[in-house]
Design an enzyme around this catalytic site. Structure first.
Site, PDB file in Angstrom:
ATOM      1  N   HIS A   1       6.424  -5.309  -6.080  1.00 22.74           N
ATOM      2  CA  HIS A   1       5.534  -4.321  -5.909  1.00 22.74           C
ATOM      3  C   HIS A   1       5.544  -3.283  -7.124  1.00 22.74           C
ATOM      4  O   HIS A   1       5.142  -2.307  -6.725  1.00 22.74           O
ATOM      5  CB  HIS A   1       6.015  -3.515  -4.644  1.00 22.74           C
ATOM      6  CG  HIS A   1       5.563  -4.396  -3.381  1.00 22.74           C
ATOM      7  ND1 HIS A   1       4.209  -4.128  -2.531  1.00 22.74           N
ATOM      8  CD2 HIS A   1       6.211  -5.312  -2.667  1.00 22.74           C
ATOM      9  CE1 HIS A   1       4.205  -4.624  -1.774  1.00 22.74           C
ATOM     10  NE2 HIS A   1       5.319  -5.544  -1.533  1.00 22.74           N
TER      11      HIS A   1
ATOM     12  N   THR B   1      -2.762   2.317  -2.396  1.00 22.19           N
ATOM     13  CA  THR B   1      -3.257   2.047  -1.285  1.00 22.19           C
ATOM     14  C   THR B   1      -3.991   3.364  -0.644  1.00 22.19           C
ATOM     15  O   THR B   1      -4.917   3.192  -0.122  1.00 22.19           O
ATOM     16  CB  THR B   1      -2.703   1.629  -0.025  1.00 22.19           C
ATOM     17  OG1 THR B   1      -1.459   2.226   0.076  1.00 22.19           O
ATOM     18  CG2 THR B   1      -2.256  -0.027  -0.290  1.00 22.19           C
TER      19      THR B   1
END
Length: 809
Positions: A344, A643
């Site tokens: 990530h 996001t």
């Protein structure tokens, strides 16, 4: 004749029915009153708002429970493969802030999608007593307060003491003729709490299982004198501290023993739970019996959500070697076929590297196993690249130096059958740089899985007006198949759609303006452009670039007060890790600039600056639908995906951003001409790293930049303490890793284009429609379907599980 319902009242009734899973609102009222009286022992004369919340929550829970039990029965009968997502997961009703930044929120979206796609999946994490801290702004500074989210209980969870599991720490390793034994350990019990995760209109209810640490009854109760007994009982806190508090660092590794304990605690408890369920499903009973685990990868998939659960690899090896007595080769085959790893971040300070001394003390058996994994791994590399000692050093799981450390990302790659990044550009970067050596050895392992968001929470629930406008044109099926949003392109020139979308946005802005006035005591112009940057405060996200634009805009208005400026309300929100000095100073700068700008009568309501205190999911659900402009301005190559960018896009905000993370794919899907893209690309940043970045060259060449920096440095925004921001000034001028000045000029010019377009509402809204129509790719349903098919080896199902027999369920 009864008075006809307004549109808003109809929406409320539809939302209540959808929430509770009932068709009859009167049934809901009856059950609500039953819980108020018999569960909470209150009547309306004495009930508080919290009592009403618990009564409603228990009513909704009743309707979930039948589906929850039926779902688990269905999985048991069908015995499908289990897909697992191990990490602090979610953000539910009372903002259970059990994760950091986007990673925890992403996991919550994934849980929603796994249930909505009918995947037999569990989300595992820690039930932190105190989640991410509550942020207060006091005299412009961030102050942290404990988030005591469980103070009043949690109506959604169900404790499962029958599934409590022991977790071992410390001790020593004995090698005996009968096998390896880990002895003289300290035991902490892991108590699971289950929360239902309902799918969308399919009667599926999956499980999120969070572990809480409990001391065993005999914890340190060795002494029977009074003083020893009292101290022993008090020392139980040492065991239970494991699940006490979430470490609040985002994209920064903190190598504390308690954090390593937390990581092992969730992994050890979870793997015992997985093995128990695997064995009980094989034999049709709840007894844990001896059974060959060689078929485990056919039935279980463990997704390592970043390196935090990396210890699943040596822990599963320990179980297979020491408890199940498998050979190393057989055990390793099972582990690598079961585990997969999602990376990530590429920021070096975020990558976990644990000191060997700490491992040796806390998890001595796991250190032995990691050393043996590394020995075999390096033997393989040496055979592939004879004499390449530098490659061996680079690829080792053990990093040499003043203090030897275990590189957890390397452990994850070696111990997994699949490795993925979370946006295409990010996956390319890890193959080309961070994990280049590993990619050259095992290119087949590396994949991309671009992140997504759940349209249920991030459109239908938080922006029902927009969801309804879309449904009126293309039907409701897009909620399960977001790709259908592309059908909106047929209506891009339709005046009625343009008018309806603009109307919903304005309603959301008015609503949020009222919220700000009530909760923040700030009055803003709802007709101004709402320019929003909400995310964790970090140098790489470049809130400082936004701040420099604010100052530049302020100086321009002051210089030409009679010009026809596009009015803006610039809102920045986010938490800084408590120990991150620069991030906390960035917040102080934003609040200081806001104090000057907001009280300048010359500027008036043409420019307002607001720092949104305590940014969290419930605030995001209000601000995102009201936003006009989404700031996604990280230095190219630093944001893995993002996001928030997708949430703004879906809710009708336009993006100003760099070609970083998922912005790249958003520009592809909507058309680059429909985003405000500016600044250096990844190749430009790489070239600048090689040639050298000279901030002073930009400072001396660009007058507006020099003026802004001189004002910050000279105390214009901190009249009571002229050198308050000296550390920020020094960083930006002399050691800025994220090259703020290099993108300043392009950013300001791009913002000018934003201001110009905002003056043409029709063209602005047409661009919004292009963006909404391009959102289909960014559904977490698509992301999870790809994980399922390409990593977990299972197929999503859109079948509904039959509803329970009780018609109320």
């Amino acid at each position: 004749m009864p008075k006809p319902l307004t549109d808003q009242e109809k929406r409320k009734q539809i939302s209540v029915r959808g929430l509770a899973g009932v068709e009859n609102v009167s049934d809901l009222k009856t059950n609500f009153n039953r819980h108020l009286h018999f569960t909470l022992v209150k009547d309306r004369n004495v009930a508080t708002k919290r009592d009403y919340y618990f009564a409603l929550a228990n009513t909704v829970r009743d309707h979930l429970v039948g589906r929850w039990i039926r779902t688990q029965q269905h999985y048991y009968e069908k015995d499908p493969k289990l897909g697992l997502d191990m990490e602090e997961l979610q953000d539910i009703e009372e903002d259970a802030g059990l994760g950091n930044g986007g990673l925890g929120r992403l996991a919550a979206c994934f849980l929603d999608s796994m249930a909505s796609l009918g995947l037999a999946a569990y989300g595992y994490g820690i039930r932190y007593e105190f989640g991410i801290f509550n942020q207060k702004i006091v005299n412009g500074w961030q102050v942290e307060e404990a988030d005591d989210w469980l103070r009043y209980g949690n109506p959604w969870e169900k404790a499962r003491p029958e599934y409590m599991r022991p977790v071992h720490f410390y001790g020593r390793v004995e090698h005996t003729p009968e096998g390896v034994k880990w002895v003289d350990t300290q035991v902490v019990l892991a108590l699971p709490y289950d929360t239902p995760v309902p799918g969308y209109r399919n009667n599926v209810v999956n499980t999120m299982r969070l572990w809480s640490a409990k001391a065993p009854c005999d914890f340190n109760l060795k002494d029977f004198n009074v003083g020893g007994y009292i101290q022993a009982v008090l020392d139980r806190n040492l065991a239970e501290n494991i699940s006490r508090v979430l470490y609040p660092n985002d994209n920064f590794f903190e190598g504390k023993e308690l954090r390593l304990k937390q990581e092992y605690f969730v992994v050890a408890a979870t793997l015992q739970d997985i093995v128990r369920r695997f064995k009980s499903s094989k034999f049709g009973s709840t007894e844990v019996v001896r059974v060959d685990l060689s078929t485990l990868p056919d039935k279980v998939a463990i997704q390592l959500n970043d390196t935090h659960p990396a210890l699943a690899i040596p822990e599963l090896m320990r179980i297979l070697l020491d408890t199940e007595h498998q050979t190393w080769e057989k055990a390793w085959d099972i582990v690598t076929r079961t585990c997969a790893y999602t990376n990530h971040t590429v920021l070096p300070e975020a990558l976990e590297r644990w000191p060997i001394d700490l491992f040796q003390n806390l998890l001595p058996r796991h250190l032995e196993i990691i050393f043996e994994i590394n020995r075999r791994h390096l033997e393989r590399i040496a055979n592939l690249y004879p004499g390449d000692h530098d490659r061996l050093r680079r690829m080792s799981l053990v990093e040499e130096g003043d203090q030897k450390k275990i590189n957890m990302a390397h452990l994850c790659i070696v111990g997994s059958h699949a490795v993925n990044g979370v946006a295409r550009i990010h996956s390319d970067i890890i193959k080309a740089t961070l994990f280049k050596d590993f990619y050259e050895v095992d290119p087949h392992k590396f994949q991309n899985k671009t992140n997504g968001i759940t349209p249920r929470r991030w459109l239908v629930m938080c922006n029902p007006g927009l969801a309804e406008v879309i449904a009126e044109r293309i039907g409701e099926d897009y909620i399960r198949d977001l790709g259908q949003l592309k059908n909106l392109l047929e209506f891009v020139d339709d005046d009625s759609l343009i008018r309806d979308i603009a109307k919903v946005k304005q309603e959301n802005k008015l609503k949020f303006s009222a919220y700000l006035e009530e909760h923040y005591k700030v009055k803003i112009n709802p007709n101004s452009m709402f320019d929003v940057q909400v995310k964790r405060i970090h140098e790489y996200k470049r809130q400082l670039l936004n701040c420099l634009h604010i100052i530049t805009l302020y100086n321009r208005i002051k210089k030409e007060p009679n010009k026809n400026w596009t009015p803006r309300t610039i809102m920045i929100g986010g938490k800084a890790a408590p120990g991150y000095h620069t991030a906390k100073l960035i917040i102080r700068l934003i609040t200081a600039v806001g104090d000057i700008v907001n009280h300048d009568e010359v500027v008036g309501d043409r420019l307002k600056v607001i720092f949104l205190e305590n940014y969290k999911v419930t605030l995001a659900e209000k601000i995102i639908p009201a936003s006009d402009l989404s700031e996604q301005i990280s230095t190219a190559g630093t944001e893995a995906s993002g996001t928030g960018n997708m949430k703004f896009m879906l809710n009708g905000a336009l993006t100003i951003g760099t070609m970083d993370g998922a912005n790249v794919e958003m520009a592809e899907e909507a058309g680059e001409e429909n985003l405000f893209i500016f600044g250096m690309r990844v190749d430009d940043v790489d070239a600048m790293d090689k040639s050298g970045y000279d901030a002073m060259e930009y400072y001396n060449r660009i007058p507006e930049l020099k003026l802004a920096m001189d004002q910050i440095a000279g105390g214009y925004f901190s009249p009571d303490q002229h050198d308050l921001f000296k550390d920020i000034v020094n960083m930006l001028l002399h050691h800025d890793r994220f090259k703020v000045f290099a993108d300043y000029e392009a950013y300001i010019k791009c913002q000018d284009k934003v201001s110009a377009l905002y003056k043409n509402p029709k063209e602005w809204t047409k661009m919004v429609i292009h963006n909404i129509a391009g959102c289909g790719k960014f559904s977490s349903d698509r992301t999870i379907s790809q994980y399922a098919r390409e990593i977990w080896g299972m197929e999503p199902s859109l079948e509904r599980i039959p509803a329970p027999d009780d018609p109320r369920q």
